[in-house]
Design an enzyme around this catalytic site. Sequence first.
Site, PDB file in Angstrom:
ATOM      1  N   PHE A  45      -1.369  -1.937  -1.414  1.00  0.00           N
ATOM      2  CA  PHE A  45      -1.156  -2.136  -2.853  1.00  0.00           C
ATOM      3  C   PHE A  45       0.047  -1.375  -3.386  1.00  0.00           C
ATOM      4  CE2 PHE A  45      -4.753   0.838  -2.256  1.00  0.00           C
ATOM      5  CZ  PHE A  45      -4.203   2.010  -2.764  1.00  0.00           C
ATOM      6  N   GLY A  48       3.523  -3.132  -4.391  1.00  0.00           N
ATOM      7  CA  GLY A  48       3.768  -3.786  -5.674  1.00  0.00           C
ATOM      8  C   GLY A  48       3.295  -3.004  -6.878  1.00  0.00           C
ATOM      9  N   HIS A  49       2.686  -1.828  -6.676  1.00  0.00           N
ATOM     10  CA  HIS A  49       2.094  -1.081  -7.803  1.00  0.00           C
ATOM     11  C   HIS A  49       2.431   0.404  -7.694  1.00  0.00           C
ATOM     12  CE1 HIS A  49      -1.093   0.330 -10.598  1.00  0.00           C
ATOM     13  NE2 HIS A  49      -0.992  -0.888 -11.087  1.00  0.00           N
ATOM     14  N   PHE A  50       3.454   0.862  -8.007  1.00  0.00           N
ATOM     15  CA  PHE A  50       4.737   0.269  -8.353  1.00  0.00           C
ATOM     16  C   PHE A  50       5.730   0.768  -7.314  1.00  0.00           C
ATOM     17  CE2 PHE A  50       2.286   0.754 -12.241  1.00  0.00           C
ATOM     18  CZ  PHE A  50       2.298  -0.534 -12.743  1.00  0.00           C
ATOM     19  N   ILE A  55       1.367   4.151  -7.754  1.00  0.00           N
ATOM     20  CA  ILE A  55       0.129   4.615  -8.394  1.00  0.00           C
ATOM     21  C   ILE A  55      -1.006   3.728  -7.887  1.00  0.00           C
ATOM     22  CG2 ILE A  55      -1.118   4.841 -10.584  1.00  0.00           C
ATOM     23  CD1 ILE A  55       1.605   5.189 -11.950  1.00  0.00           C
TER      24      ILE A  55
END
Length: 146
Positions: A45, A48-50, A55
């Site tokens: 994850f 893409g986050h971020f 985070i």
Amino acid sequence: MMDINEIREYLPHRYPFLLVDRVVDLDVEGQRIRAYKNVSINEPFFNGHFPQHPIMPGVLIIEAMAQAAGILGFKMLDVKPADGTIYYFVGSDKMRFRQPVIPGDQLILEARFLSAKRSIWKFECQALVDDKQVCSGEIICAERKL
């Protein structure tokens, strides 16, 4: 205490969605559990986050608490998913986020049984990093037979 092999007996989740690495305290009589998730930069994850400021998504912190609560529920019933019982995460109440969870953190997951009525279980949960609360709220699960 439960290692990852035993955790996999109690949770049907698998990579990349198994979010409990170890159970360090499980008190069935006291109806509480303490577990952790090691948060690595290699988590899918974070791509893409971020990308520039990684985070852990809040919904995954909630899911990690729900998985810890699910282990507690299975242990309280003395059953496993292989026995034909499953917990579905069906809701949350009073959920609050207090600070971000970043790569390198160890996310401590705590759950305490609150109530069960007609196969709906409620748990009080919190997630901590370095003894600071990062998330808290109530997790609601539905116990179902497969």
